[in-house]
Scaffold this motif. Sequence first.
Motif, short mmCIF file in Angstrom:
data_model
loop_
_atom_site.label_atom_id
_atom_site.label_comp_id
_atom_site.label_asym_id
_atom_site.label_seq_id
_atom_site.Cartn_x
_atom_site.Cartn_y
_atom_site.Cartn_z
N TYR A 57 51.08 33.95 34.65
CA TYR A 57 50.37 35.22 34.69
C TYR A 57 49.67 35.51 33.37
CZ TYR A 57 50.68 37.70 39.09
OH TYR A 57 50.45 38.12 40.37
N VAL A 58 50.33 35.14 32.28
CA VAL A 58 49.69 35.32 30.97
C VAL A 58 48.42 34.47 30.88
CG1 VAL A 58 49.93 34.94 28.49
CG2 VAL A 58 51.82 35.96 29.78
N ALA A 59 48.52 33.22 31.36
CA ALA A 59 47.37 32.32 31.31
C ALA A 59 46.22 32.81 32.17
CB ALA A 59 47.79 30.92 31.75
N SER A 60 46.53 33.49 33.27
CA SER A 60 45.48 33.97 34.17
C SER A 60 44.82 35.25 33.67
CB SER A 60 46.06 34.21 35.57
OG SER A 60 46.92 35.35 35.55
N GLY A 61 45.53 35.96 32.79
CA GLY A 61 44.98 37.21 32.29
C GLY A 61 45.16 38.37 33.24
N LEU A 62 46.00 38.21 34.27
CA LEU A 62 46.23 39.30 35.22
C LEU A 62 47.15 40.35 34.60
CD1 LEU A 62 46.72 37.46 38.63
CD2 LEU A 62 44.84 38.96 38.00
N PRO A 63 46.88 41.63 34.84
CA PRO A 63 47.76 42.67 34.31
C PRO A 63 48.99 42.82 35.19
CG PRO A 63 45.97 43.66 35.55
CD PRO A 63 45.70 42.18 35.52
N ALA A 76 40.47 25.78 34.72
CA ALA A 76 41.49 26.10 33.73
C ALA A 76 42.82 26.38 34.40
CB ALA A 76 41.05 27.29 32.88
N MET A 77 42.80 27.15 35.50
CA MET A 77 44.05 27.50 36.18
C MET A 77 44.60 26.31 36.96
SD MET A 77 44.62 30.36 35.01
CE MET A 77 46.18 30.56 35.85
N LYS A 78 43.73 25.42 37.40
CA LYS A 78 44.19 24.21 38.08
C LYS A 78 45.00 23.35 37.10
CE LYS A 78 42.48 20.33 40.84
NZ LYS A 78 41.26 19.68 41.42
N LYS A 79 44.52 23.25 35.85
CA LYS A 79 45.24 22.50 34.83
C LYS A 79 46.55 23.19 34.48
CE LYS A 79 41.10 20.43 32.75
NZ LYS A 79 40.24 20.37 31.53
N ARG A 115 44.48 31.50 41.25
CA ARG A 115 43.46 30.46 41.32
C ARG A 115 42.44 30.57 40.19
NH1 ARG A 115 41.38 26.67 44.37
NH2 ARG A 115 43.18 26.84 45.73
N VAL A 116 42.11 31.76 39.77
CA VAL A 116 41.03 31.94 38.80
C VAL A 116 41.53 32.69 37.58
CG1 VAL A 116 38.71 32.88 38.42
CG2 VAL A 116 39.34 31.98 40.67
N LYS A 117 41.14 32.23 36.42
CA LYS A 117 41.44 32.94 35.18
C LYS A 117 40.48 34.11 35.05
CE LYS A 117 41.99 32.17 30.21
NZ LYS A 117 41.95 31.17 29.11
N GLN A 118 41.03 35.27 34.66
CA GLN A 118 40.21 36.45 34.52
C GLN A 118 39.17 36.24 33.41
OE1 GLN A 118 40.65 39.28 36.69
NE2 GLN A 118 41.65 37.52 37.61
N ILE A 119 37.93 36.61 33.72
CA ILE A 119 36.83 36.43 32.77
C ILE A 119 36.45 37.79 32.21
CG2 ILE A 119 34.45 35.61 32.48
CD1 ILE A 119 34.91 33.83 34.94
N ALA A 120 36.46 37.90 30.89
CA ALA A 120 36.05 39.16 30.26
C ALA A 120 34.57 39.36 30.48
CB ALA A 120 36.37 39.13 28.77
N ALA A 143 28.84 28.80 36.36
CA ALA A 143 29.51 27.85 35.46
C ALA A 143 30.80 28.45 34.89
CB ALA A 143 28.57 27.47 34.32
N GLN A 144 30.77 29.75 34.55
CA GLN A 144 31.96 30.41 34.04
C GLN A 144 33.05 30.49 35.12
OE1 GLN A 144 30.05 34.09 32.80
NE2 GLN A 144 30.36 33.57 30.63
N GLN A 145 32.62 30.79 36.33
CA GLN A 145 33.58 30.87 37.44
C GLN A 145 34.25 29.52 37.67
OE1 GLN A 145 34.09 33.77 38.91
NE2 GLN A 145 35.42 33.20 40.62
N LYS A 146 33.47 28.47 37.66
CA LYS A 146 34.02 27.13 37.89
C LYS A 146 34.97 26.74 36.76
CE LYS A 146 32.65 22.41 39.07
NZ LYS A 146 31.52 21.49 39.33
N ALA A 147 34.60 27.07 35.52
CA ALA A 147 35.46 26.76 34.38
C ALA A 147 36.78 27.51 34.47
CB ALA A 147 34.73 27.09 33.08
N ALA A 148 36.72 28.76 34.94
CA ALA A 148 37.94 29.57 35.07
C ALA A 148 38.87 28.98 36.13
CB ALA A 148 37.56 31.01 35.44
#
Length: 366
Positions: free
Chosen positions: A246-252, A220-223, A178-183, A212-217
Amino acid sequence: MRFQCLMCLLLAGLAYGQAAQPATPPAAGAQAEQSVAVADKAPEIKVGPDDPVITLKSFCADDTQQGDACKTVITRAQFEKLANAVQPGMSPAIRRQVATSYSVMLRMSTAAEKRGLDKGPTFEEKMKLARMQILSGEMNIALQEDARKITDGDIEDYYKKNAPSYEQATFMRIYVPRVKQIAPAAARPKSGTKPGVKAATKTGAQQPPTEAQQKAAEEAMKKVAADLRARAVKGEDPDKLQKEAYVASGLPGNPPTTKMEKVRRPALQPHQAVMDLKPGEVSEVISDPNSGYSIYKMVSKETLSLDTVKPEIRNVISSQRYRDSRQGFQGDVDLNDAYFGPARSPAMPPPPRGAKPPAQQAEDPD
């Protein structure tokens, strides 16, 4: 249930007057388990119905008998009549336990009668309760036996009425987090820090993502999920799309496998609607608020035959009939809360000892 009820009555008396035994060391416990296993597998010795299987020495009905003449003998037929009432088909190890317990209880109950303990003020009430317990166990067994009386017609009717439950399918499932990992951003030094002097910050201190960063993340994954679904419809390999998710989400780590083989409708809850797809079709993006997005591609689907699921249906009908029959004995009971106290939720712990009810706490000036 029968075994529990009768074994409770058979073995409960052993708790009286017995000192606590020391714990068995691990090695001894392992040896005991091995001995039980060997006993269970040992070949049964041929013993006739009238042959003795329990001999209680120095215990006899006639007090005038002494020495070797004073003994009580229980034959195989007599013991098996008792054992089968407790649990038919006992293993040798369980039979030995019952025999040992029965021998002790026989001696103790006889001594109790000589003392007149069966004339005590609570004896009759305990006997009534024991009788109710056994009768309840027998009724429970009768209800189970009634519930197992299922005809082939019953099974066929249930199969027809619940046909969708016996569909089985193989899917390729793409899971999109659901959420892209945020650095995480490094913490900024406090204002007023002199140049050339390192700010005193805690090791690893990092700024949490903003709203705002959380919502953007999430957006991004919804798209990403919508894009992957469109590509799956065009026939792209689901395994490849899963890796991209998985690459798009940034999950290891490695992504989950996409193949789901021979799954039934109940196992797909809450995504059961995907069972209505046709082979080759791709589902819409399914959103799970607490996890992510799922995209299913139907590979194949079949309906299991009646013969294949007949044992399963028999168990389902039997269990349901048994539960329904038990309902008639439950509920419709009023308990006096003034005497028993208010009913508590199973998850509600009892109040600490000495704790005051809220009303008393409010009145207490301290």
